[in-house]
Write an enzyme that holds these catalytic residues in place. Structure first.
Site, PDB file in Angstrom:
ATOM      1  N   TYR A  11       0.824  -1.219   0.000  1.00 25.54           N
ATOM      2  CA  TYR A  11       0.000   0.000   0.000  1.00 25.54           C
ATOM      3  C   TYR A  11       0.860   1.272   0.000  1.00 25.54           C
ATOM      4  O   TYR A  11       0.812   2.084  -0.931  1.00 25.54           O
ATOM      5  CB  TYR A  11      -0.929  -0.076   1.219  1.00 25.54           C
ATOM      6  CG  TYR A  11      -1.685   1.168   1.578  1.00 25.54           C
ATOM      7  CD1 TYR A  11      -2.325   1.949   0.611  1.00 25.54           C
ATOM      8  CD2 TYR A  11      -1.801   1.545   2.917  1.00 25.54           C
ATOM      9  CE1 TYR A  11      -3.047   3.079   0.974  1.00 25.54           C
ATOM     10  CE2 TYR A  11      -2.528   2.666   3.290  1.00 25.54           C
ATOM     11  CZ  TYR A  11      -3.136   3.440   2.308  1.00 25.54           C
ATOM     12  OH  TYR A  11      -3.840   4.555   2.674  1.00 25.54           O
ATOM     13  N   TYR A 140       4.458  -6.769  17.425  1.00 26.58           N
ATOM     14  CA  TYR A 140       4.617  -5.945  16.218  1.00 26.58           C
ATOM     15  C   TYR A 140       5.388  -4.663  16.554  1.00 26.58           C
ATOM     16  O   TYR A 140       6.413  -4.346  15.942  1.00 26.58           O
ATOM     17  CB  TYR A 140       3.247  -5.613  15.613  1.00 26.58           C
ATOM     18  CG  TYR A 140       3.311  -4.509  14.600  1.00 26.58           C
ATOM     19  CD1 TYR A 140       4.021  -4.690  13.406  1.00 26.58           C
ATOM     20  CD2 TYR A 140       2.700  -3.273  14.828  1.00 26.58           C
ATOM     21  CE1 TYR A 140       4.108  -3.663  12.478  1.00 26.58           C
ATOM     22  CE2 TYR A 140       2.782  -2.259  13.898  1.00 26.58           C
ATOM     23  CZ  TYR A 140       3.488  -2.449  12.727  1.00 26.58           C
ATOM     24  OH  TYR A 140       3.590  -1.432  11.823  1.00 26.58           O
ATOM     25  N   PHE A 168       1.456   7.450  12.051  1.00 28.37           N
ATOM     26  CA  PHE A 168       0.242   7.256  12.822  1.00 28.37           C
ATOM     27  C   PHE A 168      -0.709   6.477  11.900  1.00 28.37           C
ATOM     28  O   PHE A 168      -0.304   5.451  11.387  1.00 28.37           O
ATOM     29  CB  PHE A 168      -0.227   8.594  13.414  1.00 28.37           C
ATOM     30  CG  PHE A 168       0.639   8.935  14.631  1.00 28.37           C
ATOM     31  CD1 PHE A 168       2.008   9.166  14.500  1.00 28.37           C
ATOM     32  CD2 PHE A 168       0.111   8.924  15.909  1.00 28.37           C
ATOM     33  CE1 PHE A 168       2.828   9.391  15.617  1.00 28.37           C
ATOM     34  CE2 PHE A 168       0.914   9.160  17.029  1.00 28.37           C
ATOM     35  CZ  PHE A 168       2.265   9.389  16.881  1.00 28.37           C
ATOM     36  N   HIS A 188      -8.161  -2.437   9.138  1.00 29.18           N
ATOM     37  CA  HIS A 188      -8.210  -0.999   9.426  1.00 29.18           C
ATOM     38  C   HIS A 188      -9.601  -0.407   9.222  1.00 29.18           C
ATOM     39  O   HIS A 188     -10.357  -0.838   8.358  1.00 29.18           O
ATOM     40  CB  HIS A 188      -7.184  -0.254   8.565  1.00 29.18           C
ATOM     41  CG  HIS A 188      -5.784  -0.642   8.905  1.00 29.18           C
ATOM     42  ND1 HIS A 188      -4.956  -1.313   8.033  1.00 29.18           N
ATOM     43  CD2 HIS A 188      -5.090  -0.510  10.052  1.00 29.18           C
ATOM     44  CE1 HIS A 188      -3.803  -1.551   8.627  1.00 29.18           C
ATOM     45  NE2 HIS A 188      -3.852  -1.077   9.854  1.00 29.18           N
ATOM     46  N   ARG A 281     -11.623  -3.595  21.444  1.00 27.99           N
ATOM     47  CA  ARG A 281     -10.586  -4.480  20.906  1.00 27.99           C
ATOM     48  C   ARG A 281      -9.404  -4.430  21.877  1.00 27.99           C
ATOM     49  O   ARG A 281      -8.982  -3.340  22.269  1.00 27.99           O
ATOM     50  CB  ARG A 281     -10.169  -3.986  19.516  1.00 27.99           C
ATOM     51  CG  ARG A 281      -9.156  -4.850  18.818  1.00 27.99           C
ATOM     52  CD  ARG A 281      -8.946  -4.423  17.373  1.00 27.99           C
ATOM     53  NE  ARG A 281      -8.304  -3.127  17.260  1.00 27.99           N
ATOM     54  CZ  ARG A 281      -7.977  -2.566  16.092  1.00 27.99           C
ATOM     55  NH1 ARG A 281      -8.256  -3.172  14.960  1.00 27.99           N
ATOM     56  NH2 ARG A 281      -7.386  -1.398  16.059  1.00 27.99           N
TER      57      ARG A 281
HETATM   58  N1  UDP Z   1     -11.843   0.234  14.716  1.00 28.58           N
HETATM   59  C1  UDP Z   1     -13.193  -0.058  14.900  1.00 28.58           C
HETATM   60  N2  UDP Z   1     -13.758  -1.019  14.094  1.00 28.58           N
HETATM   61  C2  UDP Z   1     -13.042  -1.686  13.126  1.00 28.58           C
HETATM   62  C3  UDP Z   1     -11.669  -1.372  12.952  1.00 28.58           C
HETATM   63  C4  UDP Z   1     -11.108  -0.404  13.772  1.00 28.58           C
HETATM   64  O1  UDP Z   1     -13.862   0.527  15.731  1.00 28.58           O
HETATM   65  O2  UDP Z   1     -13.607  -2.563  12.437  1.00 28.58           O
HETATM   66  C5  UDP Z   1     -11.235   1.271  15.561  1.00 28.58           C
HETATM   67  C6  UDP Z   1     -10.042   0.804  16.382  1.00 28.58           C
HETATM   68  O3  UDP Z   1     -10.472   0.310  17.621  1.00 28.58           O
HETATM   69  C7  UDP Z   1      -9.226   2.094  16.514  1.00 28.58           C
HETATM   70  C8  UDP Z   1      -9.541   2.853  15.224  1.00 28.58           C
HETATM   71  O4  UDP Z   1     -10.744   2.259  14.694  1.00 28.58           O
HETATM   72  O5  UDP Z   1      -9.698   2.861  17.588  1.00 28.58           O
HETATM   73  C9  UDP Z   1      -8.444   2.717  14.173  1.00 28.58           C
HETATM   74  O6  UDP Z   1      -8.132   1.344  14.057  1.00 28.58           O
HETATM   75  P1  UDP Z   1      -7.201   0.784  12.897  1.00 28.58           P
HETATM   76  O7  UDP Z   1      -7.184  -0.714  13.011  1.00 28.58           O
HETATM   77  O8  UDP Z   1      -7.639   1.357  11.581  1.00 28.58           O
HETATM   78  O9  UDP Z   1      -5.773   1.400  13.214  1.00 28.58           O
HETATM   79  P2  UDP Z   1      -4.868   1.366  14.544  1.00 28.58           P
HETATM   80  O10 UDP Z   1      -5.133   2.668  15.237  1.00 28.58           O
HETATM   81  O11 UDP Z   1      -5.282   0.167  15.342  1.00 28.58           O
HETATM   82  O12 UDP Z   1      -3.483   1.283  14.016  1.00 28.58           O
END
Ligand code: UDP
Length: 324
Positions: A11, A140, A168, A188, A281
């Site tokens: 990506y 990770y 970020f 994501h 999560r």
């Molecule tokens: N998130 C969510 N539902 C999803 C995927 C992500 O609510 O199906 C939330 C996740 O808990 C975080 C934000 O969206 O607060 C961004 O998550 P992502 O996995 O995109 O990136 P991260 O911040 O974990 O690197």
């Protein structure tokens, strides 16, 4: 410059190649296509080299003269890294040792490395700058932090010039619609929402609405992939002027809650998605927002994509008609 883009079929790597070639540089992609896409390699040639194979990467660096390396290749799923940490220690750390060793042998000393906000762990400030303590919460993030430390050592021992860019939340796609985000599985938030909007059978939920934030959902800092590419080229161009090993945060400096992202997606697609709230999560910090003051001051970088809706729009263009 001729630049080896390791992970250039992924990506962010693919956007980097387009950006490099538009700025008069020659990208050469090194990718084993384990998660990358052949169709994403449209700028520069593809070497299907696996950096897990020390002889193969040595051969590549011995046969073509590179001015620098940009290293995007990594396993990057937090949950998987907890379930299978050795995959991460091998794919990220051991494979980077192979790459650095080949660079050292062939006198390629400039490196721009993809790092992550995950090196910080639980945030202790509203705006995270590069002095924030690093205490990764999962394998990770730990592998990325270890690689940063390896780079520091290589700078001291071999005269490498290295920069680690701590991203970020990378988001969006090139406005051309030629390249975009395609992960399997997709974890994501933005691409999950957009894939669901485009008809994929994905059960997308908000992971918790009982956090101590304005609407109870987590806050993240979304930065457009082309702004990341811009920062990489600036970092490379500044590398020779900077002492030793450097670290920069890359973010927009503004946080959006999960609910705000869902609203932005709904306004872009023009209809409600009916997203429900699910459980938290594991391992999600409540807020992660970058201070990118250092990148602005030292690299002269400033993100062009500051509006979340515009970022989502660019991603939506891709997800309606993905080329791979
Ligand atoms: N998130 C969510 N539902 C999803 C995927 C992500 O609510 O199906 C939330 C996740 O808990 C975080 C934000 O969206 O607060 C961004 O998550 P992502 O996995 O995109 O990136 P991260 O911040 O974990 O690197």
């Amino acid at each position: 410059m001729r630049i080896l883009v390791v992970g250039g079929a992924g990506y962010i790597g693919a956007h980097m190649c387009k950006f490099l070639s538009e700025h008069g540089h020659e990208p050469v992609v090194c990718d084993n296509l384990s998660t990358g896409h052949r169709a994403a390699v449209r700028w520069g040639s593809l070497s299907e080299t696996d950096i897990g194979n020390p002889e193969a990467i040595d051969l590549l660096l011995g046969s073509i003269r590179f001015d620098a390396v940009m290293h995007f290749a990594a396993a990057s799923l937090v949950g998987e890294s907890v379930a299978d940490p050795l995959k991460y220690y091998r794919s990220n750390i051991a494979n980077t040792v192979n790459l650095l060793d080949a660079m050292r042998r062939h006198g390629v000393r400039r490196l721009v490395f993809s790092s992550t906000a995950a090196v910080y762990g639980e945030p202790k400030a509203n705006l995270i700058d590069e002095r924030h303590p690093t205490s990764p919460l999962n394998p990770y993030g730990r592998t990325k932090r270890v690689i940063e430390q390896m780079l520091q050592d290589c700078v001291s021992a071999y005269g490498f010039k290295a920069v680690a860019l701590r991203y970020f939340n990378a988001a969006g796609a090139d406005p051309s619609g030629l390249i975009g985000e395609h992960h399997e599985p997709e974890t994501h938030l933005i691409p999950r929402l957009l894939r669901r909007a485009a008809g994929d059978d994905l059960d997308v939920r908000i992971f918790g609405d009982d956090y101590d934030t304005i609407d109870g959902t987590c806050v993240r800092d979304y930065i457009h992939v082309n702004d990341l590419a811009d920062a990489h080229l600036r970092a490379l161009q500044t590398l020779d002027l900077l002492p030793g090993f450097q670290v920069f945060n890359l973010g927009n400096g503004a946080g959006y809650t999960v609910r705000q992202v869902v609203s932005a997606v709904e306004s872009v697609i023009g209809r409600p998605l009916g997203i429900q709230v699910g459980a938290r999560r594991a391992g999600d910090p409540k807020a992660l927002v970058a201070s990118s003051v250092r990148a602005r001051e030292v690299l002269g970088w400033s993100p062009q994509w500051t509006d979340l809706t515009a970022i989502v729009e660019s991603a939506w263009r891709w997800h309606q008609k993905p080329a791979y």
